[in-house]
Design an enzyme around this catalytic site. Structure first.
Site, PDB file in Angstrom:
ATOM      1  N   GLY A  11       0.772  -1.243   0.000  1.00 10.68           N
ATOM      2  CA  GLY A  11       0.000   0.000   0.000  1.00 10.68           C
ATOM      3  C   GLY A  11       0.799   1.287   0.000  1.00 10.68           C
ATOM      4  O   GLY A  11       0.309   2.321   0.464  1.00 10.68           O
ATOM      5  N   ASN A  13       1.649   3.149  -2.625  1.00  8.88           N
ATOM      6  CA  ASN A  13       0.988   4.116  -3.515  1.00  8.88           C
ATOM      7  C   ASN A  13      -0.286   4.656  -2.867  1.00  8.88           C
ATOM      8  O   ASN A  13      -0.606   5.838  -3.000  1.00  8.88           O
ATOM      9  CB  ASN A  13       0.686   3.479  -4.872  1.00  8.88           C
ATOM     10  CG  ASN A  13       1.912   3.437  -5.758  1.00  8.88           C
ATOM     11  OD1 ASN A  13       2.356   4.466  -6.269  1.00  8.88           O
ATOM     12  ND2 ASN A  13       2.494   2.260  -5.911  1.00  8.88           N
ATOM     13  N   MET A  89      -4.099  -7.001  -6.926  1.00 11.43           N
ATOM     14  CA  MET A  89      -3.533  -8.098  -7.704  1.00 11.43           C
ATOM     15  C   MET A  89      -4.573  -8.996  -8.373  1.00 11.43           C
ATOM     16  O   MET A  89      -4.281 -10.139  -8.705  1.00 11.43           O
ATOM     17  CB  MET A  89      -2.618  -8.943  -6.798  1.00 11.43           C
ATOM     18  CG  MET A  89      -1.427  -8.174  -6.264  1.00 11.43           C
ATOM     19  SD  MET A  89      -0.408  -7.406  -7.556  1.00 11.43           S
ATOM     20  CE  MET A  89       0.405  -8.863  -8.209  1.00 11.43           C
ATOM     21  N   ARG A  90      -5.782  -8.485  -8.593  1.00 15.36           N
ATOM     22  CA  ARG A  90      -6.757  -9.325  -9.298  1.00 15.36           C
ATOM     23  C   ARG A  90      -7.355  -8.544 -10.454  1.00 15.36           C
ATOM     24  O   ARG A  90      -7.672  -7.357 -10.291  1.00 15.36           O
ATOM     25  CB  ARG A  90      -7.860  -9.740  -8.323  1.00 15.36           C
ATOM     26  CG  ARG A  90      -8.706 -10.858  -8.861  1.00 15.36           C
ATOM     27  CD  ARG A  90      -9.777 -11.322  -7.900  1.00 15.36           C
ATOM     28  NE  ARG A  90     -10.083 -12.722  -8.168  1.00 15.36           N
ATOM     29  CZ  ARG A  90     -11.129 -13.362  -7.671  1.00 15.36           C
ATOM     30  NH1 ARG A  90     -11.961 -12.753  -6.866  1.00 15.36           N
ATOM     31  NH2 ARG A  90     -11.333 -14.626  -7.970  1.00 15.36           N
ATOM     32  N   HIS A 108       1.388   1.055 -12.949  1.00 14.30           N
ATOM     33  CA  HIS A 108       2.158  -0.129 -13.353  1.00 14.30           C
ATOM     34  C   HIS A 108       3.638   0.246 -13.435  1.00 14.30           C
ATOM     35  O   HIS A 108       3.978   1.299 -13.970  1.00 14.30           O
ATOM     36  CB  HIS A 108       1.644  -0.625 -14.715  1.00 14.30           C
ATOM     37  CG  HIS A 108       2.331  -1.873 -15.157  1.00 14.30           C
ATOM     38  ND1 HIS A 108       2.018  -3.114 -14.642  1.00 14.30           N
ATOM     39  CD2 HIS A 108       3.350  -2.067 -16.024  1.00 14.30           C
ATOM     40  CE1 HIS A 108       2.809  -4.021 -15.188  1.00 14.30           C
ATOM     41  NE2 HIS A 108       3.625  -3.414 -16.039  1.00 14.30           N
ATOM     42  N   LEU A 143      -5.183  -6.734 -19.762  1.00 17.80           N
ATOM     43  CA  LEU A 143      -4.150  -6.685 -18.726  1.00 17.80           C
ATOM     44  C   LEU A 143      -3.244  -5.484 -18.991  1.00 17.80           C
ATOM     45  O   LEU A 143      -2.493  -5.478 -19.970  1.00 17.80           O
ATOM     46  CB  LEU A 143      -3.334  -7.995 -18.755  1.00 17.80           C
ATOM     47  CG  LEU A 143      -2.158  -8.076 -17.787  1.00 17.80           C
ATOM     48  CD1 LEU A 143      -2.617  -8.044 -16.336  1.00 17.80           C
ATOM     49  CD2 LEU A 143      -1.344  -9.333 -18.055  1.00 17.80           C
ATOM     50  N   GLU A 173       6.624   6.286  -8.958  1.00 16.30           N
ATOM     51  CA  GLU A 173       5.210   5.882  -8.928  1.00 16.30           C
ATOM     52  C   GLU A 173       4.425   6.804  -8.001  1.00 16.30           C
ATOM     53  O   GLU A 173       3.324   7.259  -8.328  1.00 16.30           O
ATOM     54  CB  GLU A 173       5.064   4.435  -8.438  1.00 16.30           C
ATOM     55  CG  GLU A 173       5.571   3.394  -9.404  1.00 16.30           C
ATOM     56  CD  GLU A 173       5.276   1.976  -8.909  1.00 16.30           C
ATOM     57  OE1 GLU A 173       4.228   1.747  -8.291  1.00 16.30           O
ATOM     58  OE2 GLU A 173       6.110   1.093  -9.151  1.00 16.30           O
TER      59      GLU A 173
END
Ligand code: GRF
Length: 191
Positions: A11, A13, A89-90, A108, A143, A173
């Site tokens: 977490g 970001n 992550m899904r 990303h 994706l 990021e």
């Protein structure tokens, strides 16, 4: 603008966004809720320490559609207008994406369309590129394939390991995500 952040882990970001919002760097915004699909995500505590409601909608053993419908309902209940994926992550289901059409962002750790998917920093090193970086983009059904909003380049050094490169990209990021959210909030207010 009410922001909902989806996480699965650390977490950092998410912290960057919450801290910027709480410092008033993104005027007119509020982080309404953080949701994790994993109960042990370290980011949950970091959100709560900052006074942000943090909930868990467990994914384990559930179909994507059903899991996502529950997340969408939790976000909608709190009036969320902008969804930020931050190490979530899904892959999201088409119905979730339609429910928040053009209002879902992701970060990303590469300059997309190069190196989508997992281990982007390792892919960059293995390909021998001299520049990688990070990308904030809209989320579509593919994706890491949605339209690019903002990118920050990062030099790949000849002695970089996955860890050293990841750390330098991560710094960018945090800057990129805050900048992208700010631009979106500001332009929505002008509209
Ligand atoms: C970041 O590298 C992000 O680009 C990728 O997952 C990682 C999440 O890190 N999608 P954190 O949980 O925000 O610290």
């Amino acid at each position: 603008m009410k922001i909902g952040i989806l996480i699965s882990g650390r977490g950092s970001n998410m912290v960057a966004i919450i801290d910027a919002v709480q410092k008033g760097e993104i005027p007119g915004s509020e982080v309404a809720v953080v949701n994790s699909d994993k109960a042990d995500a370290p980011g949950l505590e970091k959100a709560r320490e900052r006074g942000v409601e943090a909930i868990v909608v467990e994914r384990a053993g559930r179909k994507r559609e059903e899991h996502d419908a529950e997340i969408a309902s939790e976000l909608s209940k709190r009036g969320v207008e902008l969804v930020c994926l931050a190490g979530y992550m899904r892959l999201l289901s088409p119905s979730f994406i339609r429910a928040f059409e053009d209002r879902i962002l992701n970060i990303h750790p590469s300059l997309l369309p190069a190196f989508p998917g997992l281990d982007a920093q390792r892919q960059a090193i293995e390909h021998g590129v001299q520049t990688s970086g990070c990308t904030v983009h809209y989320v579509d059904e593919g994706l890491d394939s949605g339209a690019v909003i903002l990118q920050k380049p990062v030099e790949v050094r000849s002695d970089d390991t996955v860890e050293t490169l990841s750390a330098r990209i991560l710094e960018q990021e945090h800057i990129a995500y805050v900048e992208a959210v700010k631009n979106i909030v500001v332009s929505a207010r002008r509209a």
